[in-house]
Design a protein around this motif. Structure first.
Motif, PDB file in Angstrom:
ATOM      1  N   ALA A 132      26.173 104.639   4.053  1.00 60.91           N
ATOM      2  CA  ALA A 132      25.834 103.510   3.184  1.00 60.91           C
ATOM      3  C   ALA A 132      25.727 102.238   4.010  1.00 60.91           C
ATOM      4  N   LEU A 133      24.913 101.311   3.514  1.00 68.47           N
ATOM      5  CA  LEU A 133      24.688 100.036   4.194  1.00 68.47           C
ATOM      6  C   LEU A 133      24.509  98.959   3.131  1.00 68.47           C
ATOM      7  N   VAL A 134      25.508  98.103   2.975  1.00 69.70           N
ATOM      8  CA  VAL A 134      25.497  97.085   1.922  1.00 69.70           C
ATOM      9  C   VAL A 134      25.603  95.702   2.563  1.00 69.70           C
ATOM     10  N   CYS A 218      25.530  86.623   6.614  1.00 66.43           N
ATOM     11  CA  CYS A 218      25.929  87.667   5.671  1.00 66.43           C
ATOM     12  C   CYS A 218      27.107  88.491   6.202  1.00 66.43           C
ATOM     13  N   ILE A 219      27.732  89.239   5.296  1.00 65.98           N
ATOM     14  CA  ILE A 219      28.737  90.234   5.657  1.00 65.98           C
ATOM     15  C   ILE A 219      28.164  91.602   5.282  1.00 65.98           C
ATOM     16  N   VAL A 220      28.295  92.562   6.176  1.00 67.61           N
ATOM     17  CA  VAL A 220      27.718  93.880   5.957  1.00 67.61           C
ATOM     18  C   VAL A 220      28.821  94.935   5.956  1.00 67.61           C
ATOM     19  N   VAL A 221      28.801  95.783   4.935  1.00 69.08           N
ATOM     20  CA  VAL A 221      29.735  96.910   4.852  1.00 69.08           C
ATOM     21  C   VAL A 221      28.955  98.178   5.175  1.00 69.08           C
ATOM     22  N   VAL A 222      29.457  98.936   6.147  1.00 71.95           N
ATOM     23  CA  VAL A 222      28.771 100.145   6.601  1.00 71.95           C
ATOM     24  C   VAL A 222      29.698 101.346   6.453  1.00 71.95           C
ATOM     25  N   GLU A 226      28.405 110.307   9.673  1.00 75.10           N
ATOM     26  CA  GLU A 226      28.993 111.342  10.527  1.00 75.10           C
ATOM     27  C   GLU A 226      30.502 111.440  10.361  1.00 75.10           C
ATOM     28  N   THR A 227      31.184 110.291  10.295  1.00 75.23           N
ATOM     29  CA  THR A 227      32.647 110.296  10.280  1.00 75.23           C
ATOM     30  C   THR A 227      33.253 109.816   8.965  1.00 75.23           C
ATOM     31  N   GLY A 228      32.463 109.111   8.151  1.00 76.36           N
ATOM     32  CA  GLY A 228      33.000 108.535   6.925  1.00 76.36           C
ATOM     33  C   GLY A 228      33.759 107.242   7.147  1.00 76.36           C
ATOM     34  N   ASN A 229      33.807 106.757   8.387  1.00 70.18           N
ATOM     35  CA  ASN A 229      34.525 105.512   8.680  1.00 70.18           C
ATOM     36  C   ASN A 229      33.814 104.318   8.043  1.00 70.18           C
ATOM     37  N   ILE A 230      34.612 103.371   7.556  1.00 74.54           N
ATOM     38  CA  ILE A 230      34.082 102.143   6.962  1.00 74.54           C
ATOM     39  C   ILE A 230      34.196 101.019   7.989  1.00 74.54           C
ATOM     40  N   SER A 231      33.102 100.288   8.171  1.00 72.43           N
ATOM     41  CA  SER A 231      33.078  99.167   9.112  1.00 72.43           C
ATOM     42  C   SER A 231      32.603  97.908   8.395  1.00 72.43           C
TER      43      SER A 231
END
Length: 272
Positions: A132-134, A218-222, A226-231
């Motif tokens: 996901a990319l928000v 902006c702030i981006v939530v990724v 592959e790993t499910g990690n949230i950045s």
């Protein structure tokens, strides 16, 4: 003793205007480094500082030939920087143009509910290892990015965000743009970062997140597929390995929000 006396006499000659002058220049230099941090221009700026120091030493020791070469190099370097680092300079000027965010750090308002819905969706997508990319818009408008995707103008809900990023659906490939408690568009194309400092283990989704954060506030939530990690990405910097609590704390710290009117009314009813 004479050195100490001369130093004290020099201090007595300092005016208030001199202190203000030094403070302004110091602030400008600090902001310049902040704006260019984690960009290609940062390395070039460090190199120019070394050259300036070298040129100053050459002047002190009367190394005329070396001093002349350094001065000629600096003249050519200024033109080189303007041509090669035009994107970085444009980004820095855009941030300066925002004015208020530089001096006060104020952000556009968001409701707490919007943040909670986003955190819930990111946590669910992370558990399922769905990418996901928000992008959360703040003061810098992203209308050009919105135009590249499919406009939705929908309320931010975790269910909708999850459905958007489900693989093999029409809108899953690209970024979601959120502004003023509303999903403006999905399947948007983001500019990729050209930074050579990005870890090789990060893919196109993370590079796109860094790229858009370099061009706006902006702030981006990724969420990694592959790993499910949230950045979380902001100003070209990526912070990784968030869970639901830390993600919520980060977003609420970075974004000024106010409760929804319905929540305020509910509290008043409870008090009565």
């Amino acid at each position: 003793m004479n050195t100490l006396t001369n130093f004290v006499n020099s201090l007595s000659l300092i005016r208030v205007s001199d202190i203000i002058d030094i403070a302004i220049i110091s602030f400008a230099v600090y902001k310049l480094f902040s704006l260019l941090r984690n960009t290609r221009a940062e390395q070039v700026l460090n190199g120019l500082i070394i050259v300036l120091i070298f040129a100053s030493v050459a002047d002190i020791f009367n190394l005329n030939t070396v001093s002349w070469v350094m001065n000629q190099f600096l003249t050519v370097a200024l033109v080189f920087i303007i041509v090669v680092f035009q994107p970085e300079m444009r980004s820095a000027l855009e941030r300066i143009g925002r004015g208020r965010s530089i001096f006060t750090g104020e952000r556009a308002l968001r409701s707490e509910k919007t943040i909670d819905e986003l955190v819930s969706a990111a946590s669910s997508l992370s558990r399922q290892k769905i990418g996901a990319l928000v992008v959360i818009e703040r003061e810098t408008g992203l209308s050009d990015i919105v135009e590249s995707g499919t406009k939705l103008h929908a309320e931010v809900t975790s269910e909708l965000l999850i459905n958007i990023f489900i693989p093999n659906t029409p809108l899953h490939d690209g970024a979601v743009i959120i502004s003023e408690d509303e999903i403006l568009a999905a399947a948007c194309y983001l500019p990729l970062s050209s930074s050579n400092t990005i870890s090789k283990e990060l893919g196109t989704r993370h590079r796109a997140a860094i790229g858009i954060s370099e061009r706006s506030d902006c702030i981006v939530v990724v969420v990694s597929e592959e790993t499910g990690n949230i950045s979380v990405v902001e100003a070209g910097r990526i912070d990784r390995y968030f869970d639901a609590d830390s993600l919520a704390n980060r977003l609420k710290t970075e974004i000024v929000y106010e409760p929804l009117e319905e929540e305020g009314l509910k509290e008043e009813d409870d008090e009565q």
